[in-house]
Design an enzyme around this catalytic site. Structure first.
Site, mmCIF file in Angstrom:
data_model
loop_
_atom_site.group_PDB
_atom_site.id
_atom_site.type_symbol
_atom_site.label_atom_id
_atom_site.label_comp_id
_atom_site.label_asym_id
_atom_site.label_seq_id
_atom_site.Cartn_x
_atom_site.Cartn_y
_atom_site.Cartn_z
ATOM 1 N N CYS A 1 7.701 -32.549 81.479
ATOM 2 C CA CYS A 1 7.637 -31.083 81.472
ATOM 3 C C CYS A 1 8.991 -30.307 81.752
ATOM 4 O O CYS A 1 9.137 -29.373 81.272
ATOM 5 C CB CYS A 1 6.843 -30.867 82.799
ATOM 6 S SG CYS A 1 5.080 -31.192 82.922
ATOM 7 N N ARG B 1 -1.285 -30.160 78.643
ATOM 8 C CA ARG B 1 -0.390 -29.459 78.051
ATOM 9 C C ARG B 1 -1.135 -28.609 77.000
ATOM 10 O O ARG B 1 -1.539 -28.899 75.913
ATOM 11 C CB ARG B 1 0.663 -30.162 77.305
ATOM 12 C CG ARG B 1 1.493 -30.871 78.398
ATOM 13 C CD ARG B 1 2.252 -31.810 77.658
ATOM 14 N NE ARG B 1 2.740 -33.190 78.653
ATOM 15 C CZ ARG B 1 3.441 -32.888 79.673
ATOM 16 N NH1 ARG B 1 4.138 -31.487 79.846
ATOM 17 N NH2 ARG B 1 3.633 -33.878 80.442
HETATM 18 C C1 BEZ Z 1 5.700 -35.386 83.118
HETATM 19 O O1 BEZ Z 1 6.397 -36.088 83.076
HETATM 20 O O2 BEZ Z 1 5.751 -34.210 82.968
HETATM 21 C C2 BEZ Z 1 4.168 -35.961 83.479
HETATM 22 C C3 BEZ Z 1 3.738 -37.107 83.226
HETATM 23 C C4 BEZ Z 1 2.627 -37.637 83.676
HETATM 24 C C5 BEZ Z 1 1.824 -36.910 84.350
HETATM 25 C C6 BEZ Z 1 2.112 -35.442 84.561
HETATM 26 C C7 BEZ Z 1 3.342 -34.836 84.216
#
Ligand code: BEZ
Length: 244
Positions: free
Chosen positions: A59, A142
């Protein structure tokens, strides 16, 4: 042999807008104050997108990329609005950390100035079908909703938690939608401004003979269903690009 995953989930009645639907209405607190959606964005394109959680690495790379492209989207009259099921203080702390501490590729000191929605109640995420329990029942996936100036959903893209989005593709989507609207054409695979376009859009053609014989000047039909024409990049850009 690979075993198929069998569904054990109880069917739920989550809603989700579809392409062509009016964007569901909501009011929310954001890092830039209260917004009334989509009314506050009337006359503009808007990308409403969700991310799973603040203070997570994928993110973070997405926000830095989106923020560094904000002017590119603004040049096509397109605003950005983010959402996660975190609260306002978490959002503010995360965005401050990104600005103060995070370097990614050639980006650093990145300030996120577009609104990030506080959706602790999951009200907006639920309205937009951003919670997919098979992936995670407490985080938004997402999701990307491209909404036009009339508040109509025009494109929807979903990615899972582990996969960062391609923001060049989202800008290409905006340009392609705006080009289709402005010139009454469709855009072929991998289209970019300057590439040939499809005329007229699929589904609105006359008879095969009419199409092959009556094609307007500059239109090339290689078969009754497959007509293209040139649409120079400068013509596209001077029409859809509204900012510098
Ligand atoms: C992230 O790195 O944004 C992420 C990865 C796995 C689950 C939730 C967020």
């Amino acid at each position: 042999m690979t075993a198929i995953v069998e569904s054990t989930a109880t069917p739920t009645t989550t809603s989700m807008p579809r392409i062509g639907d009016p964007a569901p209405v909501f009011t929310a607190q954001t890092t830039q104050g209260e917004i009334h959606f989509p009314g506050d964005y009337a006359g503009r394109w808007v990308i409403l997108f969700s991310h799973p959680a603040d203070f997570t690495p994928v993110c973070t790379t997405e926000f830095m990329t989106f923020a560094s492209m904000e002017d590119d989207f603004a040049a096509y009259n397109t605003a950005l609005v983010g959402l996660s099921v975190d609260g306002l203080y978490s959002h503010i702390a995360w965005l401050r950390t990104i600005k103060d501490r995070i370097e990614f590729r050639d980006m650093k000191d990145v300030e996120v100035t577009f609104p990030l929605i506080d959706d602790v109640s999951m009200e907006v995420a639920t309205k937009y079908g951003m919670i997919m329990p098979g992936e995670d029942s407490t985080k938004a996936v997402r999701a990307v909703f491209v909404i036009d100036p009339r508040g109509v959903v025009r494109t929807i893209v979903y990615y899972p938690l582990s996969l960062g989005r391609n923001f060049d593709e989202l800008l290409r989507v905006v340009k392609a939608l705006q080009t289709a609207d402005a010139f009454d054409v469709a855009t072929p695979a991998d289209w970019r401004p300057g590439d040939r376009v499809i005329v007229p859009p699929a589904g609105s053609c006359g008879t095969a003979k009419e199409r092959m014989e009556g094609a307007e000047e500059g239109v090339e039909c290689v078969d009754w269903f497959f007509c293209t024409k040139e649409l120079p990049a400068d013509v596209v850009e001077s029409t859809i690009r509204t900012g510098s």
